[in-house]
Design an enzyme around this catalytic site. Structure first.
Site, PDB file in Angstrom:
ATOM      1  N   CYS A  19       0.687  -1.200   0.249  1.00  0.00           N
ATOM      2  CA  CYS A  19       0.086   0.080   0.009  1.00  0.00           C
ATOM      3  C   CYS A  19       0.803   1.296   0.012  1.00  0.00           C
ATOM      4  O   CYS A  19       0.232   2.319  -0.399  1.00  0.00           O
ATOM      5  CB  CYS A  19      -1.235   0.116   1.295  1.00  0.00           C
ATOM      6  SG  CYS A  19      -0.068   0.084   2.879  1.00  0.00           S
TER       7      CYS A  19
ATOM      8  N   GLU B 188       6.641  -1.116  11.700  1.00  0.00           N
ATOM      9  CA  GLU B 188       5.453  -1.893  11.423  1.00  0.00           C
ATOM     10  C   GLU B 188       5.918  -3.170  10.801  1.00  0.00           C
ATOM     11  O   GLU B 188       6.684  -3.330  10.198  1.00  0.00           O
ATOM     12  CB  GLU B 188       4.167  -1.273  10.443  1.00  0.00           C
ATOM     13  CG  GLU B 188       4.906  -0.940   9.353  1.00  0.00           C
ATOM     14  CD  GLU B 188       4.810  -1.999   8.403  1.00  0.00           C
ATOM     15  OE1 GLU B 188       4.018  -3.082   8.249  1.00  0.00           O
ATOM     16  OE2 GLU B 188       5.203  -1.727   6.964  1.00  0.00           O
TER      17      GLU B 188
ATOM     18  N   GLY C 219     -13.547  -6.529   3.679  1.00  0.00           N
ATOM     19  CA  GLY C 219     -12.578  -7.210   3.143  1.00  0.00           C
ATOM     20  C   GLY C 219     -12.266  -8.407   4.108  1.00  0.00           C
ATOM     21  O   GLY C 219     -12.640  -8.331   5.397  1.00  0.00           O
TER      22      GLY C 219
ATOM     23  N   MET D 146      -4.694  -7.600   5.756  1.00  0.00           N
ATOM     24  CA  MET D 146      -4.824  -6.658   6.219  1.00  0.00           C
ATOM     25  C   MET D 146      -6.286  -6.420   7.267  1.00  0.00           C
ATOM     26  O   MET D 146      -6.359  -6.082   8.308  1.00  0.00           O
ATOM     27  CB  MET D 146      -4.721  -5.341   5.473  1.00  0.00           C
ATOM     28  CG  MET D 146      -5.007  -3.946   6.023  1.00  0.00           C
ATOM     29  SD  MET D 146      -3.629  -3.654   7.346  1.00  0.00           S
ATOM     30  CE  MET D 146      -2.411  -3.056   6.078  1.00  0.00           C
TER      31      MET D 146
END
Length: 439
Positions: free
Chosen positions: A50, A114, A189, A193
């Site tokens: 992303c 992250e 979704g 993620m």
């Protein structure tokens, strides 16, 4: 062959451009093969997330390969080269290794430290392996980058210093809504993620979690892991009407949540998709707060209180620096090994030829004497070669180490194809050994 990286990320390009360049599914496979099939490229891997799109390749010519890969990114994305070029960065050889190790350690992420990037790199490598576009060089480099990233997360406080994108999003949600416990959360979704989002919501104390996905079975499976419920994709508008907090991250190429689907009331919407799932016009609705990757990037809202940030970053950078140095040292030493093998092979051939000539000239030579002569000749050759071969291995660890191996090949008139042949044999043996270990 040298390692080359050509790419763009949240540091060099706006999210709108990243959306255009980002590739997934069949388009990603097509880009991967197109890069690898270029005559200047031997191996290829593409990391597309992303907030970054990067092509990793082993190449024999720097400028030609950079131009070829840049053109392919332009062609596949439909972004003209004159617009794309200003946002691309290039790393080569040592800098490419350092960049990948830094990326894997979370130092180059939009949210410091992250850990999702490790999974993304691992997935990129797996795809390249399945498609047959990586060989021993990229395989070993990426595997080492994954080990360095894992070590960085395990041995330092980098995970605590930087929250994930989802964690940052929930912090912003609490600013807009107040405590999120007791609120209804909708996750659109069911990919990795979305699973992370649902798990993060559960850990934050949210008990009313709804999962919506085009494939209902996947929504059901994810909902079961967090004690939530699944709804069908056709019911998305109805679920939006009841939700207080929405997190969307699908792999869709078009907008999933349009402005007419969202009620004008207090609601927090977090769009983590690339391309975006939520129509930016939703931001204009009264009471609705929309946060997406672009607003995170522009507003720099991923920065929070230090929380040990400086110490963690310093510790990870120290790990990366040491690991890069160790990798490059080992890699340079490995490059000279085939030349050393070729030199010793040639010396052995010369010895055997001379011993054969001696046997033909003195056919009646006593066997014990012949063996002693042979051992003496071999010892002399070994001693003569010992110092230069040890020194060339030591010198090979320096930045200009390849020149010493080249000098050795030139001085002893070694077949330039021999080192490559030895390297190929070593590569086959290495891959065979890996398979044996994995059984």
């Amino acid at each position: 062959m040298s390692v080359l990286v050509v790419g763009l990320s949240h540091r060099t390009a706006p999210v709108a451009l990243l959306e255009q360049v980002s590739v997934t599914g069949d388009a990603l496979v097509k880009l991967l093969h197109d890069v690898q099939q270029d005559v200047r490229v031997a191996e290829a891997m593409v990391v597309s997330t992303c907030n970054r799109v990067e092509v990793y390749a082993t190449v024999d010519r720097f400028h030609a390969a950079v131009n070829a890969i840049s053109e392919l990114l332009s062609v596949h994305s439909g972004v003209p080269m004159e617009r794309l070029a200003g946002h691309l960065y290039v790393h080569y050889e040592d800098r490419a290794v350092e960049h990948l190790f830094s990326v894997g350690s979370g130092l180059d992420s939009m949210v410091l430290g992250e850990g999702q990037i490790l999974g993304q790199i691992r997935s990129a490598l797996k795809l390249a392996q399945e498609q047959g576009t990586v060989g021993p060089t990229l395989n070993e480099l990426v595997q080492q980058a994954l080990r360095v990233g894992k070590r960085s997360h395990t041995e330092t406080g980098i995970d605590r210093a930087g929250a994930s994108l989802v964690g940052v999003g929930l912090t912003l949600a609490e600013r807009a809504l107040g405590p999120i416990q007791g609120r209804r959360a909708l996750v659109v979704g069911a990919g990795s993620m979305s699973a992370l989002s649902a798990a993060t919501l559960q850990r934050a104390g949210v008990t009313d979690i709804v999962i919506v996905n085009r494939t209902h079975e996947r929504a059901v499976r994810l909902a079961q892991t967090v004690g939530g419920r699944a709804a069908r994709f056709d019911d998305l508008t109805a679920e939006l009407a009841e939700a207080d907090l929405v997190i969307s991250c699908t792999g869709a190429t078009d907008v999933v949540v349009t402005v007419d689907m969202v009620p004008a009331r207090q609601m927090f919407v977090l769009d983590l998709a690339l391309p975006h799932d939520v129509d930016p016009a939703v931001r204009s609705l009264p009471g609705v707060t929309l946060v997406d990757l672009e607003s995170m990037q522009d507003g720099d809202i991923t920065e929070t209180d230090d929380g040990g940030r400086a110490e963690a970053v310093a510790a990870v950078r120290e790990i990366v620096t040491r690991e890069v140095a160790a990798y490059l040292s080992a890699e340079r030493a490995a490059r000279v090994t085939p030349t050393v093998v070729a030199l010793r092979s040639k010396a052995a051939d010369v010895v055997e030829a001379e011993l054969g000539r001696l046997a033909s000239r003195v056919p009646g030579l006593d066997g014990r004497v012949r063996d002693e002569v042979a051992q003496t000749v071999r010892r002399v050759v070994d001693k003569l070669l010992h110092e230069p071969t040890v020194r060339v291995k030591q010198l090979a660890e320096s930045p200009a180490g390849d020149h010493y191996a080249e000098a050795l090949r030139e001085l002893f008139n070694l077949d330039p194809k021999v080192p490559d042949a030895v390297r190929r044999v070593d590569s086959v043996e290495t891959e065979t050994n890996k398979k044996e270990v994995g059984r």
